[in-house]
Design a protein around this motif. Structure first.
Motif, PDB file in Angstrom:
ATOM      1  N   LEU A  97       0.821  -1.204   0.000  1.00 27.46           N
ATOM      2  CA  LEU A  97       0.000   0.000   0.000  1.00 27.46           C
ATOM      3  C   LEU A  97       0.858   1.258   0.000  1.00 27.46           C
ATOM      4  O   LEU A  97       0.332   2.359   0.144  1.00 27.46           O
ATOM      5  CB  LEU A  97      -0.947   0.018   1.207  1.00 27.46           C
ATOM      6  N   PHE A  98       2.163   1.098  -0.155  1.00 26.98           N
ATOM      7  CA  PHE A  98       3.058   2.241  -0.289  1.00 26.98           C
ATOM      8  C   PHE A  98       3.052   2.688  -1.748  1.00 26.98           C
ATOM      9  O   PHE A  98       2.401   2.088  -2.604  1.00 26.98           O
ATOM     10  CB  PHE A  98       4.476   1.858   0.154  1.00 26.98           C
ATOM     11  N   GLY A  99       3.786   3.751  -2.045  1.00 27.53           N
ATOM     12  CA  GLY A  99       3.863   4.183  -3.434  1.00 27.53           C
ATOM     13  C   GLY A  99       5.077   5.042  -3.675  1.00 27.53           C
ATOM     14  O   GLY A  99       5.616   5.664  -2.753  1.00 27.53           O
ATOM     15  N   THR A 100       5.533   5.066  -4.911  1.00 29.30           N
ATOM     16  CA  THR A 100       6.539   6.026  -5.349  1.00 29.30           C
ATOM     17  C   THR A 100       5.810   7.262  -5.851  1.00 29.30           C
ATOM     18  O   THR A 100       4.901   7.165  -6.678  1.00 29.30           O
ATOM     19  CB  THR A 100       7.402   5.435  -6.472  1.00 29.30           C
ATOM     20  N   LEU A 101       6.194   8.419  -5.317  1.00 30.80           N
ATOM     21  CA  LEU A 101       5.556   9.680  -5.695  1.00 30.80           C
ATOM     22  C   LEU A 101       6.521  10.518  -6.520  1.00 30.80           C
ATOM     23  O   LEU A 101       7.663  10.749  -6.106  1.00 30.80           O
ATOM     24  CB  LEU A 101       5.131  10.463  -4.446  1.00 30.80           C
ATOM     25  N   ILE A 102       6.039  10.978  -7.660  1.00 29.59           N
ATOM     26  CA  ILE A 102       6.838  11.792  -8.579  1.00 29.59           C
ATOM     27  C   ILE A 102       5.996  12.995  -8.965  1.00 29.59           C
ATOM     28  O   ILE A 102       4.863  12.833  -9.441  1.00 29.59           O
ATOM     29  CB  ILE A 102       7.217  10.996  -9.842  1.00 29.59           C
ATOM     30  N   ALA A 103       6.513  14.184  -8.760  1.00 28.92           N
ATOM     31  CA  ALA A 103       5.780  15.398  -9.122  1.00 28.92           C
ATOM     32  C   ALA A 103       6.679  16.329  -9.902  1.00 28.92           C
ATOM     33  O   ALA A 103       7.897  16.360  -9.700  1.00 28.92           O
ATOM     34  CB  ALA A 103       5.261  16.114  -7.878  1.00 28.92           C
ATOM     35  N   LEU A 104       6.067  17.109 -10.778  1.00 25.24           N
ATOM     36  CA  LEU A 104       6.747  18.224 -11.428  1.00 25.24           C
ATOM     37  C   LEU A 104       6.056  19.501 -10.990  1.00 25.24           C
ATOM     38  O   LEU A 104       4.837  19.644 -11.177  1.00 25.24           O
ATOM     39  CB  LEU A 104       6.703  18.087 -12.955  1.00 25.24           C
ATOM     40  N   LEU A 105       6.816  20.406 -10.396  1.00 24.86           N
ATOM     41  CA  LEU A 105       6.315  21.715 -10.003  1.00 24.86           C
ATOM     42  C   LEU A 105       6.841  22.757 -10.974  1.00 24.86           C
ATOM     43  O   LEU A 105       8.023  22.714 -11.376  1.00 24.86           O
ATOM     44  CB  LEU A 105       6.769  22.081  -8.588  1.00 24.86           C
ATOM     45  N   PHE A 109       4.082  25.261  -8.124  1.00 26.73           N
ATOM     46  CA  PHE A 109       2.777  24.615  -8.130  1.00 26.73           C
ATOM     47  C   PHE A 109       2.837  23.293  -8.898  1.00 26.73           C
ATOM     48  O   PHE A 109       3.422  23.220  -9.981  1.00 26.73           O
ATOM     49  CB  PHE A 109       1.718  25.530  -8.749  1.00 26.73           C
ATOM     50  N   PRO A 110       2.232  22.226  -8.357  1.00 27.41           N
ATOM     51  CA  PRO A 110       2.272  20.920  -9.022  1.00 27.41           C
ATOM     52  C   PRO A 110       1.461  20.923 -10.313  1.00 27.41           C
ATOM     53  O   PRO A 110       0.291  21.315 -10.320  1.00 27.41           O
ATOM     54  CB  PRO A 110       1.639  19.973  -7.996  1.00 27.41           C
ATOM     55  N   VAL A 111       2.080  20.482 -11.413  1.00 23.68           N
ATOM     56  CA  VAL A 111       1.381  20.384 -12.694  1.00 23.68           C
ATOM     57  C   VAL A 111       1.324  18.948 -13.204  1.00 23.68           C
ATOM     58  O   VAL A 111       0.574  18.640 -14.130  1.00 23.68           O
ATOM     59  CB  VAL A 111       2.034  21.281 -13.773  1.00 23.68           C
ATOM     60  N   LEU A 112       2.103  18.061 -12.610  1.00 24.63           N
ATOM     61  CA  LEU A 112       2.137  16.651 -12.998  1.00 24.63           C
ATOM     62  C   LEU A 112       2.404  15.829 -11.754  1.00 24.63           C
ATOM     63  O   LEU A 112       3.230  16.210 -10.920  1.00 24.63           O
ATOM     64  CB  LEU A 112       3.235  16.419 -14.042  1.00 24.63           C
ATOM     65  N   GLY A 113       1.701  14.717 -11.625  1.00 25.37           N
ATOM     66  CA  GLY A 113       1.920  13.850 -10.474  1.00 25.37           C
ATOM     67  C   GLY A 113       1.719  12.393 -10.830  1.00 25.37           C
ATOM     68  O   GLY A 113       0.835  12.047 -11.623  1.00 25.37           O
TER      69      GLY A 113
END
Length: 260
Positions: A97-105, A109-113
């Motif tokens: 139930l864990f996850g790898t989190l990847i975001a582009l700010l 401000f986050p525009v991709l997740g």
């Protein structure tokens, strides 16, 4: 904003992280304690290193903010935010139930997740202006006509200080708290985006904990905000709510402010 190349890059990052994580799942693994007493494993570090190698090679001008290896300043106004294993406690317990989190700010401000669950093979992708997908197929949050019908989730009560805990319990008391979900970390937000939960409430999150979640939840029709109802950004305090039905935001904020 054309994010096609960034979407492809985010998928490569998730693949690299998953390849680093999977060999360690449900194996005897020692965990160290970080300064904040949270656990970290070889898998956390290996996954972030794998992602950073790709970013250094492909977008060296962009900034990087990773949970394990800190901040690398960039020169483009763009920052990749990485949490290699969000839910290390669950990972160590053998729970997928864990996850790898990847975001582009962009400009904070986050525009991709991306929320990637590398054991179950589930990957949620959220992009500003596009519908959120799970393994390429669109997902949607579900309506919630009244807060008393809401299924609420949080990682755990011990993550709230006394003051924040009172506010959380005031909110929980107005929901269908007999269906409350404890544990799950980022996976709760994925379940909300897919229409299986109505509300997630947490405090004390860092940027790497929440940045990727925002485009995923909002692209599925939900909303994320701080406890005052304000949009989340790089400077947010870490008091986070996610709602499947945006119409309930005012009700949630009111409930959070009514603790005695």
């Amino acid at each position: 904003m054309n994010l096609t190349a960034d979407i492809a890059l985010a998928h490569r990052l998730a693949e690299a992280a998953g390849a680093a994580i999977r060999p360690h799942f449900r194996t005897p693994m020692a965990a160290e304690r970080k300064d904040d007493a949270s656990p970290v494993t070889l898998a956390d570090r290996a996954a972030e290193e794998a992602m950073r190698r790709i970013l250094t090679a492909e977008v060296p001008q962009d900034g990087v903010h990773g949970e394990e290896f800190g901040i690398t300043e960039g020169r483009t106004g763009r920052q990749w935010v990485l949490d290699p294993i969000d839910g290390t406690v669950g990972f160590l317990a053998g729970r997928p139930l864990f996850g790898t989190l990847i975001a582009l700010l962009v400009d904070g401000f986050p525009v991709l997740g991306v929320i990637d669950q590398p054991i179950l093979g589930e990957r949620w992708l959220g992009v500003t202006g596009q519908p959120t997908t799970l393994n390429g197929l669109p997902v949607r949050t579900r309506p919630c006509r009244d807060l008393k019908d809401a299924a609420i989730a949080t990682t755990g009560p011990h993550y709230f200080g006394d003051h924040d805990g009172e506010h959380f319990m005031a909110l929980a008391a107005r929901t269908d708290h007999k269906r409350m979900v404890m544990g799950g970390d980022c996976y709760n937000y994925a379940m909300l985006a897919s229409g299986h939960l109505d509300l997630v409430c947490e405090a004390g999150l860092k940027l790497h904990d929440f940045a990727a979640l925002v485009p995923v939840v909002e692209g599925a029709g939900g909303t994320m905000a701080d406890w005052n109802g304000e949009p989340l950004h790089a400077g947010s305090s870490g008091h986070v709510i996610a709602l499947g039905d945006q119409a309930r935001l005012e009700d949630v904020v009111e409930a959070l402010t009514c603790a005695h």
